[in-house]
Design an enzyme around this catalytic site. Structure first.
Site, PDB file in Angstrom:
ATOM      1  N   GLN A 271      16.626   1.685  27.204  1.00  0.00           N
ATOM      2  CA  GLN A 271      17.958   2.162  27.592  1.00  0.00           C
ATOM      3  C   GLN A 271      19.038   1.317  26.940  1.00  0.00           C
ATOM      4  O   GLN A 271      20.080   1.841  26.525  1.00  0.00           O
ATOM      5  CB  GLN A 271      18.072   2.140  29.119  1.00  0.00           C
ATOM      6  CG  GLN A 271      19.214   2.954  29.666  1.00  0.00           C
ATOM      7  CD  GLN A 271      19.152   4.399  29.214  1.00  0.00           C
ATOM      8  OE1 GLN A 271      18.081   4.982  29.085  1.00  0.00           O
ATOM      9  NE2 GLN A 271      20.305   4.971  28.930  1.00  0.00           N
ATOM     10  N   HIS A 274      20.642   2.282  23.551  1.00  0.00           N
ATOM     11  CA  HIS A 274      21.519   3.445  23.380  1.00  0.00           C
ATOM     12  C   HIS A 274      22.919   3.058  22.929  1.00  0.00           C
ATOM     13  O   HIS A 274      23.503   3.735  22.083  1.00  0.00           O
ATOM     14  CB  HIS A 274      21.594   4.276  24.661  1.00  0.00           C
ATOM     15  CG  HIS A 274      20.526   5.315  24.720  1.00  0.00           C
ATOM     16  ND1 HIS A 274      20.456   6.347  23.807  1.00  0.00           N
ATOM     17  CD2 HIS A 274      19.475   5.473  25.551  1.00  0.00           C
ATOM     18  CE1 HIS A 274      19.407   7.093  24.086  1.00  0.00           C
ATOM     19  NE2 HIS A 274      18.783   6.585  25.133  1.00  0.00           N
ATOM     20  N   GLU A 340      21.516   6.460  36.935  1.00  0.00           N
ATOM     21  CA  GLU A 340      21.169   7.663  36.182  1.00  0.00           C
ATOM     22  C   GLU A 340      19.637   7.774  36.079  1.00  0.00           C
ATOM     23  O   GLU A 340      19.065   8.806  36.390  1.00  0.00           O
ATOM     24  CB  GLU A 340      21.787   7.567  34.776  1.00  0.00           C
ATOM     25  CG  GLU A 340      21.474   8.752  33.884  1.00  0.00           C
ATOM     26  CD  GLU A 340      21.854   8.514  32.430  1.00  0.00           C
ATOM     27  OE1 GLU A 340      22.122   7.348  32.046  1.00  0.00           O
ATOM     28  OE2 GLU A 340      21.867   9.498  31.660  1.00  0.00           O
ATOM     29  N   HIS A 341      18.995   6.702  35.646  1.00  0.00           N
ATOM     30  CA  HIS A 341      17.530   6.646  35.584  1.00  0.00           C
ATOM     31  C   HIS A 341      17.039   5.555  36.515  1.00  0.00           C
ATOM     32  O   HIS A 341      17.568   4.448  36.486  1.00  0.00           O
ATOM     33  CB  HIS A 341      17.035   6.274  34.182  1.00  0.00           C
ATOM     34  CG  HIS A 341      17.574   7.158  33.098  1.00  0.00           C
ATOM     35  ND1 HIS A 341      18.672   6.824  32.351  1.00  0.00           N
ATOM     36  CD2 HIS A 341      17.155   8.364  32.644  1.00  0.00           C
ATOM     37  CE1 HIS A 341      18.908   7.781  31.470  1.00  0.00           C
ATOM     38  NE2 HIS A 341      18.008   8.737  31.627  1.00  0.00           N
ATOM     39  N   ASP A 374      12.989  11.301  28.497  1.00  0.00           N
ATOM     40  CA  ASP A 374      14.043  11.485  27.496  1.00  0.00           C
ATOM     41  C   ASP A 374      13.659  12.571  26.496  1.00  0.00           C
ATOM     42  O   ASP A 374      14.519  13.238  25.936  1.00  0.00           O
ATOM     43  CB  ASP A 374      14.280  10.177  26.724  1.00  0.00           C
ATOM     44  CG  ASP A 374      15.173   9.218  27.491  1.00  0.00           C
ATOM     45  OD1 ASP A 374      15.721   9.614  28.525  1.00  0.00           O
ATOM     46  OD2 ASP A 374      15.312   8.062  27.035  1.00  0.00           O
ATOM     47  N   HIS A 433      43.980  43.095  57.865  1.00  0.00           N
ATOM     48  CA  HIS A 433      42.560  42.746  57.980  1.00  0.00           C
ATOM     49  C   HIS A 433      41.968  43.369  59.247  1.00  0.00           C
ATOM     50  O   HIS A 433      40.890  43.955  59.238  1.00  0.00           O
ATOM     51  CB  HIS A 433      42.376  41.220  58.075  1.00  0.00           C
ATOM     52  CG  HIS A 433      42.565  40.482  56.791  1.00  0.00           C
ATOM     53  ND1 HIS A 433      43.765  40.417  56.131  1.00  0.00           N
ATOM     54  CD2 HIS A 433      41.696  39.751  56.038  1.00  0.00           C
ATOM     55  CE1 HIS A 433      43.634  39.684  55.046  1.00  0.00           C
ATOM     56  NE2 HIS A 433      42.380  39.270  54.958  1.00  0.00           N
TER      57      HIS A 433
HETATM   58  N1  HSO Z   1      18.319   8.209  27.659  1.00  0.00           N
HETATM   59  C1  HSO Z   1      19.332   9.080  27.094  1.00  0.00           C
HETATM   60  C2  HSO Z   1      18.772  10.324  26.487  1.00  0.00           C
HETATM   61  C3  HSO Z   1      18.084  10.127  25.175  1.00  0.00           C
HETATM   62  N2  HSO Z   1      17.224   9.146  24.906  1.00  0.00           N
HETATM   63  C4  HSO Z   1      18.169  10.852  24.030  1.00  0.00           C
HETATM   64  C5  HSO Z   1      16.743   9.303  23.680  1.00  0.00           C
HETATM   65  N3  HSO Z   1      17.350  10.313  23.126  1.00  0.00           N
HETATM   66  C6  HSO Z   1      20.371   9.411  28.154  1.00  0.00           C
HETATM   67  O1  HSO Z   1      19.868   9.842  29.321  1.00  0.00           O
HETATM   68 ZN    ZN Z   2      17.096   7.395  26.046  1.00  0.00          ZN
END
Ligand code: HSO
Ligand code: ZN
Length: 451
Positions: A271, A274, A340-341, A374, A433
């Site tokens: 994560q 990202h 979220e996760h 994912d 009404h």
């Molecule tokens: N974890 C990301 C989604 C994603 N991961 C796309 C890899 N590609 C957001 O939830």
């Molecule tokens: Zn991801």
């Protein structure tokens, strides 16, 4: 932030020694850039595309994506084969993922309309219908995300949306990554809008000569995309809905002495890679200093070997470990954060899952890394971030449908419920009404007499 000496390390708090206020402060998300400032940038772009259409849309793509050779802002189906040339392994991976996502979302369909007789002769029903035209935003940026095209496109296709447009920023040479074109082909997307940012959102919301206007825009994006989605969904003249507010991606991992340090670290890092604004949190239940050090060592060693190590460093700088005595305390803090996760790598992960009140998606047990969700397991990866898991669900089949309700009364039904209607209309002093019922009741009484 614990990256001194080049060591990639999350700071740690022990709930036994640190006061509650510090923990509360840590669990607040890093603040986002002010929405006013972002709106100030986004609004003129939206207005420009709304008024000047394709010409404005193309000029932003020339400017922001440097795709100056692009002469049309769209690719319409059918897409030529040479734009989706892929190696067989990639095709196979996309096909497997597509099928799993399709199965899980097809199973969410409401197969027959709901129908309830609330009183004798009073029938209420509800039918689900696809949203006719949807626009799916697939972000560009530091990674290409064909998986996001699958996560949005497959449920749209399963729901039966008639017009599916994908929007994604093109590369500088004006082309799109072939994986995204292949996904567009598989889901039956009618059009690919070669644009990103607020300008893509505006084109989908208002339509241009070449971009078809849509009814709903879904998909993640940066703060400009999010601000643009919020802006167009507030403009009643656009008549467009959006999925949910999107923020930086995040994961919360719960581990204990039975977890594999290497597994735990790998999930945190998947994560963290990202974006520098991603947040990863580890809640460690009843672990010794040596067990925690083993996780730290894995985080450092694995992170150092990643191509995106610099992004990871940025994310780790505002990430942290919380040490807690019990799984109950871990789950209380997790529910408060509403991740979220949520990854549960504990001795009894099912028991921990049963304690979850707020989370976008849960990954249960040591053999379930977030990456499977994912990409390929079948669950959706478009999920509520920034604590919105308290009130929003991730993208699902229902994101692409709406409900129509219907009522049908018999004579008997109107006799049964009419009194209540007339009395409430009287309370609200809405005489028309009341009379709409009364007129019929009288008619029924007269009819009854003449029979
Ligand atoms: N974890 C990301 C989604 C994603 N991961 C796309 C890899 N590609 C957001 O939830
Ligand atoms: Zn991801």
């Amino acid at each position: 932030a614990g990256t001194q000496d080049g060591r990639i390390k999350m700071k740690a708090f022990d709930t036994a020694t640190v006061d509650a206020a510090t923990i509360q402060e840590a669990l607040k998300r890093p603040s986002q850039r002010s929405t006013d400032m972002i709106m100030g940038i986004v609004k003129p772009i939206i207005d420009d595309v709304r008024v000047n259409g394709d010409r404005a849309l193309l000029s932003y793509t020339h400017k922001f994506e440097k795709a100056t050779s692009l002469t049309s802002p769209v690719l319409n189906a059918p897409y030529p084969d040479h734009l989706m040339q892929l190696d067989p392994e990639t095709i196979k991976a996309i096909d497997i993922s597509y099928e799993n996502i399709r199965r899980f979302h097809a199973a969410q369909a409401e197969t027959k309309p709901l129908s309830v007789e609330t009183m004798p002769g009073v029938t209420c029903s509800r039918t689900s219908k696809p949203i006719e035209r949807v626009g799916l935003y697939v972000p560009g940026g530091t990674a290409v995300l064909p998986s996001t095209a699958l996560m949005l496109g497959v449920p749209a296709m399963v729901a039966g949306c008639k017009t599916i447009a994908l929007a994604s920023p093109p590369r500088a040479d004006g082309t799109l990554t072939p994986e995204i074109v292949y996904v567009a082909h598989k889901i039956g997307a009618t059009q690919i809008v070669l644009a990103g940012g607020a300008q893509a959102v505006a084109a989908l919301a208002y339509g241009t000569d070449s971009v078809a206007k849509v009814d709903k825009i879904l998909g993640p994006g940066n703060q400009f995309v999010t601000a643009a989605k919020m802006h167009v969904s507030n403009d009643t003249s656009a008549g467009v809905a959006i999925d949910m507010p999107a923020g930086p991606s995040e994961v919360l991992v719960v581990c204990d002495a039975t977890s594999h340090p290497a597994f735990v670290a790998s999930d945190l890092l998947s994560q963290a890679e990202h974006g520098v604004d991603s947040q990863v949190i580890l809640i460690a239940v009843g672990m010794t200093a040596a067990q925690l050090a083993a996780v730290d060592d894995e985080v450092h060693a694995q992170a150092s070997a990643l191509p995106r190590v610099n992004i990871v460093r940025g994310a780790i700088a505002h990430s942290f470990t919380l040490c807690v005595p019990t799984i109950e305390e871990a789950m209380r803090l997790s529910n408060q954060y509403a991740p979220e996760h949520l990854i549960l790598q504990t001795e009894d992960p099912e028991a921990a899952a049963a304690m979850v009140e707020h989370a976008g998606s849960i990954f249960i047990g040591p053999w379930t890394p977030e990456s499977v969700g994912d990409y390929s397991a079948g669950v959706n990866h478009s999920l509520p971030t920034y604590g919105y898991a308290r009130q929003y669900s991730g993208v699902s089949l229902s994101s692409f449908t709406k409900h129509i309700t219907a009522s049908r009364l018999t004579r008997e039904g109107l006799r049964n419920v009419g009194g209540a209607v007339m009395q409430l209309a009287k309370v609200e002093e809405l005489d028309a009404h009341r009379r709409a019922v009364e007129i019929r009741m009288k008619w029924l009484d007269g009819e009854g007499k003449s029979e």
